[in-house]
Design a protein around this motif. Structure first.
Motif, PDB file in Angstrom:
ATOM      1  N   VAL A  42       0.867  -1.177   0.000  1.00 28.69           N
ATOM      2  CA  VAL A  42       0.000   0.000   0.000  1.00 28.69           C
ATOM      3  C   VAL A  42       0.904   1.226   0.000  1.00 28.69           C
ATOM      4  CG1 VAL A  42      -1.748   1.305   1.263  1.00 28.69           C
ATOM      5  CG2 VAL A  42      -1.826  -1.191   1.266  1.00 28.69           C
ATOM      6  N   SER A  43       0.645   2.132  -0.920  1.00 25.96           N
ATOM      7  CA  SER A  43       1.357   3.400  -0.977  1.00 25.96           C
ATOM      8  C   SER A  43       0.431   4.466  -0.412  1.00 25.96           C
ATOM      9  CB  SER A  43       1.724   3.734  -2.429  1.00 25.96           C
ATOM     10  OG  SER A  43       2.347   4.999  -2.495  1.00 25.96           O
ATOM     11  N   SER A  44       0.923   5.258   0.517  1.00 26.38           N
ATOM     12  CA  SER A  44       0.090   6.251   1.194  1.00 26.38           C
ATOM     13  C   SER A  44       0.739   7.628   1.107  1.00 26.38           C
ATOM     14  CB  SER A  44      -0.080   5.853   2.658  1.00 26.38           C
ATOM     15  OG  SER A  44      -0.940   6.734   3.307  1.00 26.38           O
ATOM     16  N   VAL A  48      -4.210   9.506   1.241  1.00 22.37           N
ATOM     17  CA  VAL A  48      -4.743   8.814   0.077  1.00 22.37           C
ATOM     18  C   VAL A  48      -3.924   7.541  -0.089  1.00 22.37           C
ATOM     19  CG1 VAL A  48      -5.132   8.923  -2.411  1.00 22.37           C
ATOM     20  CG2 VAL A  48      -5.469  10.965  -0.995  1.00 22.37           C
ATOM     21  N   ASP A  49      -4.606   6.396  -0.067  1.00 19.72           N
ATOM     22  CA  ASP A  49      -3.953   5.096  -0.155  1.00 19.72           C
ATOM     23  C   ASP A  49      -4.253   4.446  -1.503  1.00 19.72           C
ATOM     24  OD1 ASP A  49      -3.169   5.439   2.465  1.00 19.72           O
ATOM     25  OD2 ASP A  49      -4.659   4.069   3.299  1.00 19.72           O
ATOM     26  N   ALA A  50      -3.221   3.893  -2.127  1.00 13.97           N
ATOM     27  CA  ALA A  50      -3.383   3.083  -3.331  1.00 13.97           C
ATOM     28  C   ALA A  50      -2.692   1.755  -3.048  1.00 13.97           C
ATOM     29  CB  ALA A  50      -2.760   3.766  -4.536  1.00 13.97           C
ATOM     30  N   LEU A  80      -6.685  -4.305  -6.908  1.00 13.75           N
ATOM     31  CA  LEU A  80      -6.250  -2.918  -6.819  1.00 13.75           C
ATOM     32  C   LEU A  80      -7.239  -2.183  -5.936  1.00 13.75           C
ATOM     33  CD1 LEU A  80      -5.487  -2.255 -10.585  1.00 13.75           C
ATOM     34  CD2 LEU A  80      -3.858  -2.824  -8.771  1.00 13.75           C
ATOM     35  N   SER A  81      -6.751  -1.285  -5.089  1.00 13.86           N
ATOM     36  CA  SER A  81      -7.649  -0.536  -4.217  1.00 13.86           C
ATOM     37  C   SER A  81      -7.201   0.912  -4.144  1.00 13.86           C
ATOM     38  CB  SER A  81      -7.711  -1.156  -2.817  1.00 13.86           C
ATOM     39  OG  SER A  81      -6.418  -1.173  -2.238  1.00 13.86           O
ATOM     40  N   LEU A  82      -8.149   1.778  -3.899  1.00 15.56           N
ATOM     41  CA  LEU A  82      -7.910   3.206  -3.739  1.00 15.56           C
ATOM     42  C   LEU A  82      -8.779   3.674  -2.605  1.00 15.56           C
ATOM     43  CD1 LEU A  82      -6.581   5.783  -4.901  1.00 15.56           C
ATOM     44  CD2 LEU A  82      -8.607   6.028  -6.338  1.00 15.56           C
ATOM     45  N   GLY A  83      -8.227   4.475  -1.705  1.00 20.14           N
ATOM     46  CA  GLY A  83      -9.027   4.885  -0.559  1.00 20.14           C
ATOM     47  C   GLY A  83      -8.473   6.088   0.144  1.00 20.14           C
TER      48      GLY A  83
END
Length: 167
Positions: free
Chosen positions: A133-135, A142-144, A159-162
């Protein structure tokens, strides 16, 4: 600190699963935390809902690297559109444990990476997952994320985005 994470959408290759994820963690002290996770994943005919309660440990190695490990109890329910009832409400659900280990690497004051590995015995054959997870932290983070999950009968990429709020 209390952390709430909202991840939408959750997109998985192949069967085109979509879903959302909400997580709350509370630091008990400088070493231990507790958490509650919930997610919903759906495709055309099936919806999976799960809830996890976790206890975890974290430890700073340097000013830029923290290690963590957690254990969770997980409950998973399944709803088939054709039957229109949630099997969790009928007492037919899958229950199991999840173990996770990882690190948080602070690249600079705003950007961090979190590689992880987890194993879940909630499903029949167990699930292995690893990812990152890249934050990027502004007034909210914002996390991807990318996650690969595999078992005897499953091989999928997610894949997730949050967004993450810490207060």
């Amino acid at each position: 600190a209390f952390k709430i994470t909202l991840m939408v959408p959750k997109i998985t290759q192949g069967k085109q699963l979509y879903g959302g994820y909400v997580c709350g963690n509370y630091a008990l002290n400088d070493t231990f935390f507790v958490g509650l996770d919930s997610s919903v994943t759906t495709r055309s005919s099936t919806t999976l809902s799960d809830v996890s309660v976790q206890l975890g440990w974290y430890h700073p190695i340097t000013s830029q690297v923290e290690l963590y490990a957690s254990g969770e109890v997980n409950w998973l329910g399944r709803r088939d559109v054709l039957h229109a009832e949630m099997t969790l409400s009928l007492g037919r659900f899958d229950e199991g444990y999840i173990g996770e280990a990882g690190a948080i690497v602070f690249i600079n004051g705003r950007w961090s990476l979190q590689p992880f590995y987890s194993f879940s015995d909630t499903h029949k054959h167990g699930l292995n997952s690893f990812g990152i997870v890249s934050s990027v932290d502004f007034f909210l983070a914002v996390d991807a994320g990318y996650e690969h999950t595999y078992s005897k009968k499953l091989n999928q990429n997610t894949l997730s985005l949050g967004a993450r709020f810490t207060f």
